[in-house]
Design a protein around this motif. Sequence first.
Motif, PDB file in Angstrom:
ATOM      1  N   VAL A  96       0.848  -1.189   0.000  1.00 14.66           N
ATOM      2  CA  VAL A  96       0.000   0.000   0.000  1.00 14.66           C
ATOM      3  C   VAL A  96       0.886   1.243   0.000  1.00 14.66           C
ATOM      4  N   ASN A 167      -7.004  -5.943  -5.036  1.00 11.96           N
ATOM      5  CA  ASN A 167      -8.017  -5.366  -5.921  1.00 11.96           C
ATOM      6  C   ASN A 167      -7.965  -6.026  -7.298  1.00 11.96           C
ATOM      7  N   TYR A 234      -5.576  -5.367   8.804  1.00  8.77           N
ATOM      8  CA  TYR A 234      -5.805  -5.394   7.364  1.00  8.77           C
ATOM      9  C   TYR A 234      -7.098  -4.685   6.958  1.00  8.77           C
ATOM     10  N   PRO A 237      -9.090   1.206   4.290  1.00  3.24           N
ATOM     11  CA  PRO A 237      -9.964   1.615   3.178  1.00  3.24           C
ATOM     12  C   PRO A 237      -9.626   0.950   1.853  1.00  3.24           C
ATOM     13  N   ALA A 238      -8.335   0.722   1.588  1.00  5.85           N
ATOM     14  CA  ALA A 238      -7.957   0.118   0.308  1.00  5.85           C
ATOM     15  C   ALA A 238      -8.456  -1.309   0.161  1.00  5.85           C
ATOM     16  N   TYR A 239      -8.749  -1.973   1.290  1.00  8.63           N
ATOM     17  CA  TYR A 239      -9.172  -3.372   1.252  1.00  8.63           C
ATOM     18  C   TYR A 239     -10.662  -3.557   1.553  1.00  8.63           C
ATOM     19  N   ARG A 240     -11.383  -2.481   1.798  1.00  4.70           N
ATOM     20  CA  ARG A 240     -12.758  -2.651   2.263  1.00  4.70           C
ATOM     21  C   ARG A 240     -13.659  -3.300   1.226  1.00  4.70           C
ATOM     22  N   ARG A 241     -13.284  -3.251  -0.048  1.00  3.11           N
ATOM     23  CA  ARG A 241     -14.119  -3.862  -1.077  1.00  3.11           C
ATOM     24  C   ARG A 241     -14.303  -5.355  -0.821  1.00  3.11           C
TER      25      ARG A 241
END
Length: 329
Positions: A96, A167, A234, A237-241
């Motif tokens: 990240v 992602n 973990y 925000p970058a992994y919340r999907r």
Amino acid sequence: MSARAGVGLPGTVTMREAERLAAEAENAGASSVWVTDVRREPYLSSAAVLRATTRVTVGTDVAVAFSRSPAATAQAAWDLAGYGNGRFVLGLGSQVGPTLLSRFGVEADRPAARLRDYVLAVRACCDAYRKGRGRYDGEFYAIRQPVFSPGSDDPWPTIPIYVAGVNPVMTAVAGEVADGFAAHMFCTPTYLDRILRPALARGAARANRSAPPVLMPLVVGRDRASLALQMTTYTVPAYRRVLDESGLGAEADAILAAIADRRRTEAAGIIEEHCLDQLGVAVLDDLPGRMRLWTAHADLIGLTVPWYGLDRDAQVALFRDVLRAVERM
């Protein structure tokens, strides 16, 4: 690929400890030993693991790509492949952006496109080492003289390259250029099947090739609470999907709000109650059941231990208990 589980070494172990634990893992019947890039130098640790073993696959899961030039990475991987008689796997990840900057003082824009070019540059360097000549000119990297000292290394083992991703954009890059995809433990079966597998297929189609196999890590803990606490590290925000696509959007909102407000214990409680059973974790006593769940979705399983909230001695003790469980399976 072997149906036997691989194992990931605790990230804080020294090179001498890596030798001992890797030998124990091989004797326990593990198919592979994976080295992380969280504290120690992953390529030196990989050399220690290769020195102590004769049969297992040894790889980085994963080394941070952008903290090193592709030529430096290719040099290390090339020598490890030769030293291990073809047992080395080079696993690469972008990390990240804010963490990359705070850890290494490095910034890397357009990480997916950059990592694609990085992998191609590593492969070009390896091809040059084999032939004794070559160069690479890509979108981000230009390496004009990878062979500085004249001479060719041939024959030499080919190096499988795995690319990590969370992602779908980065996952498609893995599908296009990698020999394997290193999934993240912050993943659910739904996310892997509905989002990541199709992304791998799209990337593979761009290169007119088959989608690569998936390596799925499972974090093994002694209890659910320790695993939930690890998963808070973990939940970013970058992994919340991952949670959104798995029907856990409201839970993601609550967890991220609690973490932002430094209420990590509360965040861990939400994860334990609502999310944990879907993520890449296993309580030690239920490891066979969790293995059965995830082997239906991934091609290779790697078992590791939590690093958050456990000191090194506790991590090593738990790792050895995981090895005993592997031996029984």
